[in-house]
Design a protein around this motif. Sequence first.
Motif, PDB file in Angstrom:
ATOM      1  N   TRP A 197       0.849  -1.181   0.000  1.00 28.73           N
ATOM      2  CA  TRP A 197       0.000   0.000   0.000  1.00 28.73           C
ATOM      3  C   TRP A 197       0.895   1.245   0.000  1.00 28.73           C
ATOM      4  O   TRP A 197       1.812   1.364   0.836  1.00 28.73           O
ATOM      5  N   LEU A 198       0.624   2.157  -0.927  1.00 32.09           N
ATOM      6  CA  LEU A 198       1.398   3.385  -1.065  1.00 32.09           C
ATOM      7  C   LEU A 198       0.528   4.599  -0.801  1.00 32.09           C
ATOM      8  O   LEU A 198      -0.692   4.566  -1.008  1.00 32.09           O
ATOM      9  N   ASP A 199       1.147   5.672  -0.353  1.00 31.14           N
ATOM     10  CA  ASP A 199       0.449   6.952  -0.233  1.00 31.14           C
ATOM     11  C   ASP A 199       0.190   7.493  -1.632  1.00 31.14           C
ATOM     12  O   ASP A 199       1.110   7.620  -2.441  1.00 31.14           O
ATOM     13  N   ALA A 200      -1.064   7.777  -1.939  1.00 35.70           N
ATOM     14  CA  ALA A 200      -1.428   8.197  -3.292  1.00 35.70           C
ATOM     15  C   ALA A 200      -0.803   9.529  -3.693  1.00 35.70           C
ATOM     16  O   ALA A 200      -0.620   9.804  -4.879  1.00 35.70           O
ATOM     17  N   LYS A 201      -0.452  10.355  -2.715  1.00 40.34           N
ATOM     18  CA  LYS A 201       0.131  11.667  -3.025  1.00 40.34           C
ATOM     19  C   LYS A 201       1.654  11.608  -3.112  1.00 40.34           C
ATOM     20  O   LYS A 201       2.240  12.120  -4.068  1.00 40.34           O
ATOM     21  N   THR A 202       2.285  10.985  -2.141  1.00 41.90           N
ATOM     22  CA  THR A 202       3.752  11.001  -2.086  1.00 41.90           C
ATOM     23  C   THR A 202       4.402   9.764  -2.694  1.00 41.90           C
ATOM     24  O   THR A 202       5.575   9.784  -3.059  1.00 41.90           O
ATOM     25  N   GLY A 203       3.643   8.665  -2.768  1.00 43.36           N
ATOM     26  CA  GLY A 203       4.215   7.416  -3.266  1.00 43.36           C
ATOM     27  C   GLY A 203       4.968   6.638  -2.210  1.00 43.36           C
ATOM     28  O   GLY A 203       5.521   5.575  -2.490  1.00 43.36           O
ATOM     29  N   ASP A 204       4.996   7.132  -0.954  1.00 48.67           N
ATOM     30  CA  ASP A 204       5.725   6.455   0.115  1.00 48.67           C
ATOM     31  C   ASP A 204       5.010   5.178   0.552  1.00 48.67           C
ATOM     32  O   ASP A 204       3.786   5.061   0.427  1.00 48.67           O
ATOM     33  N   LEU A 205       5.767   4.261   1.106  1.00 48.82           N
ATOM     34  CA  LEU A 205       5.196   3.023   1.624  1.00 48.82           C
ATOM     35  C   LEU A 205       4.324   3.306   2.835  1.00 48.82           C
ATOM     36  O   LEU A 205       4.687   4.113   3.690  1.00 48.82           O
ATOM     37  N   ARG A 206       3.186   2.622   2.908  1.00 51.02           N
ATOM     38  CA  ARG A 206       2.313   2.723   4.069  1.00 51.02           C
ATOM     39  C   ARG A 206       2.193   1.376   4.786  1.00 51.02           C
ATOM     40  O   ARG A 206       2.290   1.289   5.991  1.00 51.02           O
ATOM     41  N   GLU A 207       1.966   0.316   4.032  1.00 49.85           N
ATOM     42  CA  GLU A 207       1.915  -1.034   4.595  1.00 49.85           C
ATOM     43  C   GLU A 207       2.508  -2.007   3.588  1.00 49.85           C
ATOM     44  O   GLU A 207       2.418  -1.804   2.372  1.00 49.85           O
ATOM     45  N   VAL A 208       3.095  -3.101   4.118  1.00 47.07           N
ATOM     46  CA  VAL A 208       3.698  -4.120   3.264  1.00 47.07           C
ATOM     47  C   VAL A 208       3.465  -5.489   3.887  1.00 47.07           C
ATOM     48  O   VAL A 208       3.670  -5.671   5.091  1.00 47.07           O
ATOM     49  N   GLN A 209       3.049  -6.444   3.062  1.00 38.09           N
ATOM     50  CA  GLN A 209       2.960  -7.846   3.465  1.00 38.09           C
ATOM     51  C   GLN A 209       3.450  -8.674   2.274  1.00 38.09           C
ATOM     52  O   GLN A 209       2.787  -8.728   1.242  1.00 38.09           O
ATOM     53  N   MET A 210       4.593  -9.316   2.417  1.00 43.87           N
ATOM     54  CA  MET A 210       5.171 -10.073   1.310  1.00 43.87           C
ATOM     55  C   MET A 210       5.732 -11.400   1.818  1.00 43.87           C
ATOM     56  O   MET A 210       6.156 -11.507   2.967  1.00 43.87           O
ATOM     57  N   LYS A 211       5.740 -12.382   0.939  1.00 41.17           N
ATOM     58  CA  LYS A 211       6.377 -13.664   1.241  1.00 41.17           C
ATOM     59  C   LYS A 211       6.951 -14.236  -0.052  1.00 41.17           C
ATOM     60  O   LYS A 211       6.469 -13.946  -1.146  1.00 41.17           O
ATOM     61  N   ALA A 212       7.983 -15.046   0.104  1.00 44.97           N
ATOM     62  CA  ALA A 212       8.613 -15.645  -1.069  1.00 44.97           C
ATOM     63  C   ALA A 212       9.350 -16.908  -0.675  1.00 44.97           C
ATOM     64  O   ALA A 212       9.800 -17.052   0.473  1.00 44.97           O
ATOM     65  N   GLU A 213       9.429 -17.818  -1.605  1.00 48.90           N
ATOM     66  CA  GLU A 213      10.234 -19.028  -1.449  1.00 48.90           C
ATOM     67  C   GLU A 213      11.300 -18.991  -2.524  1.00 48.90           C
ATOM     68  O   GLU A 213      11.013 -18.654  -3.676  1.00 48.90           O
ATOM     69  N   MET A 214      12.535 -19.325  -2.176  1.00 44.21           N
ATOM     70  CA  MET A 214      13.614 -19.254  -3.151  1.00 44.21           C
ATOM     71  C   MET A 214      14.636 -20.348  -2.906  1.00 44.21           C
ATOM     72  O   MET A 214      14.685 -20.943  -1.823  1.00 44.21           O
ATOM     73  N   GLN A 215      15.413 -20.605  -3.926  1.00 46.50           N
ATOM     74  CA  GLN A 215      16.501 -21.568  -3.822  1.00 46.50           C
ATOM     75  C   GLN A 215      17.685 -20.926  -3.102  1.00 46.50           C
ATOM     76  O   GLN A 215      17.842 -19.703  -3.117  1.00 46.50           O
ATOM     77  N   PRO A 216      18.542 -21.739  -2.463  1.00 40.55           N
ATOM     78  CA  PRO A 216      19.664 -21.181  -1.706  1.00 40.55           C
ATOM     79  C   PRO A 216      20.584 -20.281  -2.512  1.00 40.55           C
ATOM     80  O   PRO A 216      21.128 -19.310  -1.975  1.00 40.55           O
ATOM     81  N   ASP A 217      20.759 -20.578  -3.827  1.00 42.14           N
ATOM     82  CA  ASP A 217      21.665 -19.739  -4.610  1.00 42.14           C
ATOM     83  C   ASP A 217      21.091 -18.351  -4.880  1.00 42.14           C
ATOM     84  O   ASP A 217      21.785 -17.474  -5.391  1.00 42.14           O
ATOM     85  N   GLN A 218      19.823 -18.138  -4.530  1.00 40.12           N
ATOM     86  CA  GLN A 218      19.214 -16.814  -4.658  1.00 40.12           C
ATOM     87  C   GLN A 218      19.357 -15.994  -3.376  1.00 40.12           C
ATOM     88  O   GLN A 218      19.073 -14.798  -3.381  1.00 40.12           O
ATOM     89  N   LEU A 219      19.784 -16.646  -2.310  1.00 41.47           N
ATOM     90  CA  LEU A 219      19.935 -15.951  -1.034  1.00 41.47           C
ATOM     91  C   LEU A 219      21.194 -15.094  -1.034  1.00 41.47           C
ATOM     92  O   LEU A 219      22.241 -15.509  -1.548  1.00 41.47           O
TER      93      LEU A 219
END
Length: 447
Positions: A197-219
Amino acid sequence: MKHEDEQWEKEIRKGPFAVSPFTEQHKSKVLQQVEWMKTAGSKGQEMREMSPSEPALKRSGSRSDTFSGDGGTVTYAVKDTAKVTSRHQRLRKRRIGILAAGLSALVIAGGMFMWSWDDGRLAKPLVAQINPASALLFADHLNVDILTNQMKKNVAITMRDDLGKQLRITKVQHLSVSGRIYIEAGQEKEEDYAQIWLDAKTGDLREVQMKAEMQPDQLEHRYLRQIPSLLESIRSAPSLKPVLVWRKVSMEQGETVPKTRTTLALKNDNSFGYIEWEQDKVVSLSGEITSDEVSQTALEDARKSVAALSGKTDLNLESIHLTKDIKLGGEIFFFRFAHNYFVQMTEGKGGLGYTVRDANNYEPVIDDPKEMEAYQEKLYNIDEAVLREKAGPIIKSIFNIDLDAYKLHRKADALGIVTFELESARDMFKVEYKEDGRITMVTRGEE
């Protein structure tokens, strides 16, 4: 050539690459790339200078003479001295130009192939570093026009630096009531998913919820390089290798920086472990240890506890795991015995915890709702005397404590579990049982 090598290496180490190590392997890659660029460039130059309709001897200002003899006819060219001198000057200027272009190419190529000190992998293309938004991935038919350049940049940097990978954006929505821009990437039920979620005026971050799975060589390398010393710190098997990575990123309303939690699973032929980081700080790690690396008193207590719960004295010890909770300042020893019996000993700031459990599944298969209701009723209303009769000897054998002074408590929302509490000493045992009174777990203190 050595002087030129030294010169372009000096140039590469200037500016944005000054803090990055530049090895012989990177140098070789740069030279290969530039050699190809120079070869392609010189061939193109020769083709432009050589007209297919004009003989080379004529263009060079030469004249030809012919001599005949017994061996046949020989034709040779005699070059005009003044034109030869002029041509040498042109060639010299061209060589200087190629050298200058080559030096510039080396600097650029060197930057493209430069090794990043921060994460130990090849640096991302310069265009993605200068303009991170260029790496964003969008699904078709999205209204991306509502995203400003600042919004795109913030999203790209958040995914790159916090999540560690760019996810394809599948939804962009202007939430006019809250004054926010909502961005969704991936699918909710998949391993890779993000909500921003971003601030519609400034573009700054307001909220974030993310998850990912990756292989060890991507770490990132800053995590991978810690593995050997971390395993050594808990005396675990050095043969454990990374097999999978899970990452979660969150930022709640009112916070300013996303919080990252990274979990790395480790495994070898007969063991496993994990390491967990919050941001870049290790908070927990686990690995298998040998029986020589644990207190023999603790090992003997574990054997005695399993015998008391199972009624069997010949259960083999299959493995011992040590979990070190750095954040809470505690250690957990996990002893696994044959036939799914285990003992867990916890020691930390919150006190001591001890659990012995029968991890076999004894749940009956009941499909009829009325039969299930009757089973649950029986489980909840089991006679207290039966529980004391079954649990008392086990607790006496393990902890050398009589339950007579402990009061039994039941909870309707915790079927198959009761507690025996000594309120005056704030001591408590949690007991799990089956409908026939069989005890499957006893816990004292923190589980």
